[in-house]
Design a protein around this motif. Structure first.
Motif, PDB file in Angstrom:
ATOM      1  N   ALA A 110       0.818  -1.219   0.000  1.00  0.00           N
ATOM      2  CA  ALA A 110       0.000   0.000   0.000  1.00  0.00           C
ATOM      3  C   ALA A 110       0.849   1.264   0.000  1.00  0.00           C
ATOM      4  O   ALA A 110       0.599   2.200  -0.776  1.00  0.00           O
ATOM      5  CB  ALA A 110      -0.941  -0.010   1.201  1.00  0.00           C
ATOM      6  N   ARG A 125       2.647   1.940  -3.272  1.00  0.00           N
ATOM      7  CA  ARG A 125       1.732   2.373  -4.335  1.00  0.00           C
ATOM      8  C   ARG A 125       1.179   3.776  -4.085  1.00  0.00           C
ATOM      9  O   ARG A 125       0.420   4.293  -4.901  1.00  0.00           O
ATOM     10  CB  ARG A 125       0.556   1.393  -4.448  1.00  0.00           C
ATOM     11  CG  ARG A 125       0.926  -0.025  -4.844  1.00  0.00           C
ATOM     12  CD  ARG A 125      -0.319  -0.838  -5.211  1.00  0.00           C
ATOM     13  NE  ARG A 125      -1.331  -0.815  -4.173  1.00  0.00           N
ATOM     14  CZ  ARG A 125      -1.434  -1.706  -3.179  1.00  0.00           C
ATOM     15  NH1 ARG A 125      -0.540  -2.698  -3.087  1.00  0.00           N
ATOM     16  NH2 ARG A 125      -2.402  -1.619  -2.278  1.00  0.00           N
ATOM     17  N   GLU A 166      -0.930   4.404  -1.685  1.00  0.00           N
ATOM     18  CA  GLU A 166      -2.343   4.187  -1.369  1.00  0.00           C
ATOM     19  C   GLU A 166      -2.579   3.883   0.107  1.00  0.00           C
ATOM     20  O   GLU A 166      -3.633   3.349   0.473  1.00  0.00           O
ATOM     21  CB  GLU A 166      -2.876   3.015  -2.208  1.00  0.00           C
ATOM     22  CG  GLU A 166      -2.822   3.256  -3.708  1.00  0.00           C
ATOM     23  CD  GLU A 166      -3.245   2.033  -4.510  1.00  0.00           C
ATOM     24  OE1 GLU A 166      -3.475   0.968  -3.901  1.00  0.00           O
ATOM     25  OE2 GLU A 166      -3.327   2.150  -5.746  1.00  0.00           O
ATOM     26  N   TYR A 167      -1.613   4.240   0.959  1.00  0.00           N
ATOM     27  CA  TYR A 167      -1.731   3.858   2.365  1.00  0.00           C
ATOM     28  C   TYR A 167      -3.027   4.373   2.986  1.00  0.00           C
ATOM     29  O   TYR A 167      -3.757   3.607   3.629  1.00  0.00           O
ATOM     30  CB  TYR A 167      -0.531   4.364   3.169  1.00  0.00           C
ATOM     31  CG  TYR A 167      -0.586   3.957   4.628  1.00  0.00           C
ATOM     32  CD1 TYR A 167      -0.015   2.765   5.043  1.00  0.00           C
ATOM     33  CD2 TYR A 167      -1.230   4.751   5.583  1.00  0.00           C
ATOM     34  CE1 TYR A 167      -0.070   2.364   6.372  1.00  0.00           C
ATOM     35  CE2 TYR A 167      -1.292   4.360   6.907  1.00  0.00           C
ATOM     36  CZ  TYR A 167      -0.713   3.177   7.298  1.00  0.00           C
ATOM     37  OH  TYR A 167      -0.788   2.775   8.607  1.00  0.00           O
ATOM     38  N   ALA A 191      -5.830   5.281   1.666  1.00  0.00           N
ATOM     39  CA  ALA A 191      -7.020   4.647   1.086  1.00  0.00           C
ATOM     40  C   ALA A 191      -7.178   3.220   1.587  1.00  0.00           C
ATOM     41  O   ALA A 191      -8.299   2.776   1.888  1.00  0.00           O
ATOM     42  CB  ALA A 191      -6.933   4.683  -0.443  1.00  0.00           C
ATOM     43  N   VAL A 192      -6.075   2.481   1.694  1.00  0.00           N
ATOM     44  CA  VAL A 192      -6.148   1.106   2.171  1.00  0.00           C
ATOM     45  C   VAL A 192      -6.504   1.092   3.665  1.00  0.00           C
ATOM     46  O   VAL A 192      -7.297   0.250   4.114  1.00  0.00           O
ATOM     47  CB  VAL A 192      -4.824   0.363   1.900  1.00  0.00           C
ATOM     48  CG1 VAL A 192      -4.822  -1.016   2.562  1.00  0.00           C
ATOM     49  CG2 VAL A 192      -4.606   0.215   0.395  1.00  0.00           C
TER      50      VAL A 192
END
Length: 245
Positions: A228, A231, A233-234, A236-237
């Motif tokens: 995550a 990407r 996207e931490y 969001a994850v």
């Protein structure tokens, strides 16, 4: 790891992913010793897998870890792999010191103590492996299990440091990071449709171990969490896992 010829100790081998991996490795031809607190569970597993051995062990008890290490080395001098799998996962409503202290003792201090007790023996082997079991939650925490997630993040960090310290020895350090797997680690996991089926997880993990060359054993299912941050996207994850903040 040489999954067909190694002598492998697996803590927490009486149930869950420890039991499944022990049976898979045993079927491959490895010599397997399982350990855990519940003698009845260990006896049942070894009775169903002729030639597999067991020793009782409470990884939260420092004295028991030392005594266990001496026993298992004496009984199995060819031991060259330890899989530090024993662990607990308990939900916490806020800060529960009893749960937190027990979780740290089992999930973090247990692997550190056992590895320390076995490391001189492992260093004497032509090749050896220390396998630590972290979690996808080492990379993105589950807010309902804060201490569990923290101990697994600590295991991830500790594994990296230990690997660096042992780089000039014949002992490799491999981190095994499962996703949610359909076991009884926590109530509801076995029935949760989002949990990875145990047989599928075991087969994919074993294939990665056998391929070799991996510092981390990460099945595809866990990469949603483990990757995550890389990407970007931490946040969001984290929100997908825990709900919006």
């Amino acid at each position: 790891m040489d999954t067909r010829n190694d002598t492998i100790l697996i803590t927490g081998g009486g149930s869950g992913i420890g039991k499944a991996m022990a049976e898979a490795l045993h079927a491959r031809g490895a010599k397997v010793i399982i350990a855990g607190r519940r003698r009845e569970a260990l006896e049942a597993v070894t009775a169903a897998n002729s030639g597999m051995a067991f020793e009782t062990l409470d990884v939260a008890d420092a004295a028991d870890v030392k005594a266990f290490a001496a026993r298992v080395i004496a009984a199995h001098p060819d031991l060259n792999v330890v899989i530090n799998n024993a662990g607990i996962m308990v939900a916490e409503d806020g800060i529960d010191l009893d749960i937190a202290e027990q979780t740290v003792a089992i999930n973090l201090l247990g692997p550190i103590r056992l590895t320390a007790a076995l490391l001189p023996h492992l260093k004497s082997k032509a090749r050896a492996s220390v396998v630590t079991v972290s979690s996808g939650l080492a990379f993105v925490p589950l807010a309902a299990t804060p201490t569990y997630s923290a101990t697994k993040a600590a295991i991830h960090s500790w594994s990296q440091s230990l690997r660096h310290q042992l780089q000039d020895t014949r002992v490799e350090v491999i981190e095994w990071g499962p996703p949610a797997v359909a076991t009884d680690l926590m109530p509801g996991h076995a029935e949760n449709p989002n949990s990875m089926p145990l047989a599928e997880f075991t087969a994919e993990s074993l294939a990665l171990f056998e391929a070799g060359g991996h510092d981390e054993i990460l099945v595809e299912r866990v990469k949603f969490l483990s990757g995550a941050a890389d990407r970007g996207e931490y946040a969001a994850v984290f929100a997908a896992l825990n709900g919006p903040r």
